[in-house]
Design a protein around this motif. Structure first.
Motif, PDB file in Angstrom:
ATOM      1  N   ALA A 139       0.786  -1.269   0.001  1.00 19.59           N
ATOM      2  CA  ALA A 139      -0.257   0.286   0.010  1.00 19.59           C
ATOM      3  C   ALA A 139       1.338   1.192  -0.043  1.00 19.59           C
ATOM      4  CB  ALA A 139      -0.514  -0.563   1.540  1.00 19.59           C
ATOM      5  N   ALA A 140       2.271   0.731   0.555  1.00 17.83           N
ATOM      6  CA  ALA A 140       2.839   1.815   0.979  1.00 17.83           C
ATOM      7  C   ALA A 140       3.125   2.615  -0.831  1.00 17.83           C
ATOM      8  CB  ALA A 140       4.377   2.564   1.683  1.00 17.83           C
ATOM      9  N   HIS A 141       3.720   1.557  -1.751  1.00 16.24           N
ATOM     10  CA  HIS A 141       3.574   2.191  -2.704  1.00 16.24           C
ATOM     11  C   HIS A 141       3.453   2.459  -4.184  1.00 16.24           C
ATOM     12  CE1 HIS A 141       7.584   0.138  -0.996  1.00 16.24           C
ATOM     13  NE2 HIS A 141       8.827   0.549  -1.460  1.00 16.24           N
ATOM     14  N   THR A 142       1.952   1.822  -3.664  1.00 13.55           N
ATOM     15  CA  THR A 142       0.888   2.657  -4.762  1.00 13.55           C
ATOM     16  C   THR A 142       0.216   3.750  -4.919  1.00 13.55           C
ATOM     17  OG1 THR A 142      -0.816   2.112  -3.431  1.00 13.55           O
ATOM     18  CG2 THR A 142      -0.476   0.050  -4.505  1.00 13.55           C
ATOM     19  N   GLY A 143       0.226   4.631  -3.889  1.00 13.44           N
ATOM     20  CA  GLY A 143      -0.343   6.080  -4.029  1.00 13.44           C
ATOM     21  C   GLY A 143      -1.705   6.821  -4.596  1.00 13.44           C
ATOM     22  N   ALA A 144      -1.097   7.992  -4.355  1.00 16.05           N
ATOM     23  CA  ALA A 144      -2.683   8.053  -4.311  1.00 16.05           C
ATOM     24  C   ALA A 144      -3.101   7.941  -6.205  1.00 16.05           C
ATOM     25  CB  ALA A 144      -3.150   9.661  -4.173  1.00 16.05           C
ATOM     26  N   PRO A 145      -4.204   8.045  -7.002  1.00 11.74           N
ATOM     27  CA  PRO A 145      -4.043   8.591  -8.673  1.00 11.74           C
ATOM     28  C   PRO A 145      -4.020   9.424  -8.825  1.00 11.74           C
ATOM     29  CG  PRO A 145      -6.433   7.606  -7.526  1.00 11.74           C
ATOM     30  CD  PRO A 145      -5.633   7.586  -6.369  1.00 11.74           C
ATOM     31  N   PRO A 146      -2.939   9.917 -10.298  1.00 11.21           N
ATOM     32  CA  PRO A 146      -3.213  10.836 -10.181  1.00 11.21           C
ATOM     33  C   PRO A 146      -4.848  11.907 -10.837  1.00 11.21           C
ATOM     34  CG  PRO A 146      -2.798   9.138 -12.289  1.00 11.21           C
ATOM     35  CD  PRO A 146      -3.168   8.615 -10.990  1.00 11.21           C
ATOM     36  N   PRO A 147      -4.715  12.959 -10.520  1.00 12.30           N
ATOM     37  CA  PRO A 147      -6.530  13.391 -10.849  1.00 12.30           C
ATOM     38  C   PRO A 147      -6.417  13.804 -12.577  1.00 12.30           C
ATOM     39  CG  PRO A 147      -4.325  15.271 -10.934  1.00 12.30           C
ATOM     40  CD  PRO A 147      -3.713  14.023 -10.454  1.00 12.30           C
ATOM     41  N   PRO A 148      -7.473  13.852 -12.662  1.00  8.77           N
ATOM     42  CA  PRO A 148      -8.606  13.274 -13.855  1.00  8.77           C
ATOM     43  C   PRO A 148      -7.145  14.427 -14.656  1.00  8.77           C
ATOM     44  CG  PRO A 148      -9.672  13.576 -12.857  1.00  8.77           C
ATOM     45  CD  PRO A 148      -8.481  14.033 -11.546  1.00  8.77           C
ATOM     46  N   PRO A 149      -7.600  14.331 -16.216  1.00 11.40           N
ATOM     47  CA  PRO A 149      -6.774  15.487 -16.906  1.00 11.40           C
ATOM     48  C   PRO A 149      -7.950  16.529 -17.195  1.00 11.40           C
ATOM     49  CG  PRO A 149      -6.989  12.830 -18.378  1.00 11.40           C
ATOM     50  CD  PRO A 149      -6.944  13.019 -17.067  1.00 11.40           C
ATOM     51  N   GLY A 150      -7.847  17.186 -17.322  1.00  9.86           N
ATOM     52  CA  GLY A 150      -8.383  18.550 -17.547  1.00  9.86           C
ATOM     53  C   GLY A 150      -8.957  19.078 -19.242  1.00  9.86           C
ATOM     54  N   ASP A 151      -9.760  19.636 -19.490  1.00  6.99           N
ATOM     55  CA  ASP A 151      -9.660  19.486 -21.297  1.00  6.99           C
ATOM     56  C   ASP A 151      -8.609  20.255 -21.944  1.00  6.99           C
ATOM     57  OD1 ASP A 151     -12.883  18.668 -20.662  1.00  6.99           O
ATOM     58  OD2 ASP A 151     -12.924  20.977 -20.685  1.00  6.99           O
ATOM     59  N   ALA A 152      -8.305  21.138 -21.335  1.00 12.28           N
ATOM     60  CA  ALA A 152      -7.081  22.525 -21.695  1.00 12.28           C
ATOM     61  C   ALA A 152      -6.323  20.879 -22.367  1.00 12.28           C
ATOM     62  CB  ALA A 152      -6.164  23.272 -20.696  1.00 12.28           C
ATOM     63  N   TYR A 153      -4.874  20.414 -21.453  1.00 10.80           N
ATOM     64  CA  TYR A 153      -4.761  19.227 -21.082  1.00 10.80           C
ATOM     65  C   TYR A 153      -4.986  18.566 -22.274  1.00 10.80           C
ATOM     66  CZ  TYR A 153      -1.949  14.563 -21.149  1.00 10.80           C
ATOM     67  OH  TYR A 153      -1.309  13.602 -21.077  1.00 10.80           O
ATOM     68  N   VAL A 154      -5.883  17.874 -22.154  1.00 11.08           N
ATOM     69  CA  VAL A 154      -6.700  17.064 -23.926  1.00 11.08           C
ATOM     70  C   VAL A 154      -6.403  18.001 -25.691  1.00 11.08           C
ATOM     71  CG1 VAL A 154      -8.481  15.330 -24.460  1.00 11.08           C
ATOM     72  CG2 VAL A 154      -7.588  15.679 -21.804  1.00 11.08           C
ATOM     73  N   ALA A 155      -6.898  18.740 -25.107  1.00 12.84           N
ATOM     74  CA  ALA A 155      -6.890  19.629 -26.761  1.00 12.84           C
ATOM     75  C   ALA A 155      -5.526  19.928 -26.446  1.00 12.84           C
ATOM     76  CB  ALA A 155      -7.334  20.923 -26.150  1.00 12.84           C
ATOM     77  N   VAL A 156      -4.729  20.035 -26.206  1.00 12.04           N
ATOM     78  CA  VAL A 156      -3.061  20.860 -26.593  1.00 12.04           C
ATOM     79  C   VAL A 156      -2.102  19.389 -26.579  1.00 12.04           C
ATOM     80  CG1 VAL A 156      -1.364  21.745 -25.427  1.00 12.04           C
ATOM     81  CG2 VAL A 156      -3.667  22.495 -24.822  1.00 12.04           C
ATOM     82  N   LEU A 157      -2.551  18.347 -25.822  1.00 13.42           N
ATOM     83  CA  LEU A 157      -2.231  17.105 -26.706  1.00 13.42           C
ATOM     84  C   LEU A 157      -2.541  16.180 -27.939  1.00 13.42           C
ATOM     85  CD1 LEU A 157      -0.324  14.507 -26.068  1.00 13.42           C
ATOM     86  CD2 LEU A 157      -2.311  13.463 -24.974  1.00 13.42           C
ATOM     87  N   HIS A 158      -3.806  16.780 -28.032  1.00 11.74           N
ATOM     88  CA  HIS A 158      -4.546  16.218 -29.709  1.00 11.74           C
ATOM     89  C   HIS A 158      -3.875  17.181 -30.771  1.00 11.74           C
ATOM     90  CE1 HIS A 158      -7.688  13.426 -27.269  1.00 11.74           C
ATOM     91  NE2 HIS A 158      -7.197  13.130 -27.364  1.00 11.74           N
TER      92      HIS A 158
END
Length: 260
Positions: A139-158
Motif C-alpha cells: 500500500a505504501a508504494h501504490t500512492g494516490a491516483p493522479p488527478p484526471p486530465p483537464g480539457d486544456a491538457y487533452v486539447a493541447v495534447l491532441h
C-alpha cells in the motif's frame, strides 16, 4: 591525507577529439586506459563521459555542431558505456530499476546512472525486472491516483502535431537549421503539455529559459518570441494555457488562481 584523484583535462580533451571524429575504437581505448590507471567505472562515466556529453550538448546548443555530429558523438559515448559496463561483476547488494519516461529518446544519462549503480553492487537484468513486476505492491508504494486530465491538457495534447507545424511555418527558419528548430519547437510543446498536466508552470518556464539559448543561436530572440506568440494565438480558447505561455515568454510567475 592523499588528495582525491581526478581525471585531468587532457583526457577530457582527447576524449572529445574522439567524439568529434566519431572514433569509437579510440574513445573506448581511452576510457579503458583511464580505468587501467586506477580510476573506477563511476569515475570514468561521471567525470569523463558525462562531462564530455555536456560539452557535446553545448556545442549543439550554440550551433557549432550539427545535430548529426551530436548524434554521432552520443552514439560513440553509448558504446563506451557498453564497454565499461561489460567490466562490471555480478550484483551483490540488491536490485534497482532504472527507466526513462515514455517518449524519452535521450537515454544515455539513465544508462550512465545504471552502470554506476551496477558498479556499486546493485544488479539488474531482464529476469530481475520481471521478478520485481510479479511481486505485489504494498500500500505504501501504490500512492494516490493522479488527478484526471483537464480539457486544456487533452486539447493541447491532441493538437501537438498541428501546433508544431504552425509554429515552424510562422518562424520559417532557413533550411540548414529547420530540423533543429522543429525539434526545439516540438520539445517546447511537450513542456507546455507537461506543465498543463501537472499544473506547474516552472516546467515550461525552465524549458523556455534553456531554449532561449538553443533557439536564439539559430535565429535570434525573435524566433523564440515568434514560436511562443504563435502558440498563444493558436490556443486562445484556453486562457490559462495562454497565460502560461505569456508568463514563460516574459519570465514572470503566472497567476495560479485562474482555471483552465
Amino acid at each position: 591525507m592523499t588528495p582525491e584523484r581526478r581525471i585531468g583535462p587532457e583526457a577530457l580533451a582527447a576524449y572529445l577529439d574522439h567524439l568529434d571524429a566519431a572514433d569509437r575504437a579510440g574513445a573506448v581505448a581511452l576510457a579503458r586506459g583511464v580505468l587501467a590507471d586506477g580510476f573506477s567505472v563511476a569515475d570514468v562515466l561521471v567525470d569523463l563521459v558525462a562531462v564530455a556529453q555536456r560539452e557535446v550538448g553545448q556545442r549543439w546548443l550554440t550551433g557549432s555542431w550539427s545535430v548529426a555530429q551530436e548524434h554521432a558523438a552520443t552514439h560513440v559515448s553509448e558504446q563506451v558505456v557498453d564497454a565499461l559496463g561489460a567490466t562490471i561483476g555480478p550484483p551483490r547488494r540488491g536490485h534497482v530499476v532504472m527507466a526513462c519516461v515514455e517518449g524519452e529518446w535521450h537515454a544515455l544519462a539513465a544508462r550512465i546512472v545504471t552502470e554506476v549503480v551496477r558498479a556499486a553492487g546493485w544488479g539488474a537484468s531482464a529476469r530481475d525486472a520481471v521478478a520485481l513486476l510479479e511481486r505485489p505492491l504494498s500500500a505504501a508504494h501504490t500512492g494516490a491516483p493522479p488527478p484526471p486530465p483537464g480539457d486544456a491538457y487533452v486539447a493541447v495534447l491532441h493538437r501537438r502535431r498541428e501546433l508544431v507545424r504552425l509554429a515552424l511555418a510562422a518562424v520559417d527558419p532557413p533550411p540548414e537549421s529547420a530540423e533543429d528548430v522543429a525539434a526545439g519547437i516540438a520539445h517546447m510543446v511537450d513542456a507546455l503539455i507537461a506543465a498543463v498536466r501537472v499544473d506547474d508552470d516552472r516546467l515550461l518556464r525552465d524549458f523556455v529559459g534553456w531554449q532561449e539559448e538553443a533557439l536564439t543561436s539559430r535565429g535570434g530572440r525573435a524566433l523564440l518570441d515568434g514560436v511562443l506568440g504563435t502558440l498563444e494565438r493558436a490556443l486562445t480558447e484556453h486562457p490559462r494555457v495562454v497565460a502560461r505561455l505569456r508568463a514563460a515568454r516574459e519570465g514572470a510567475p503566472d497567476d495560479p488562481g485562474r482555471a483552465d
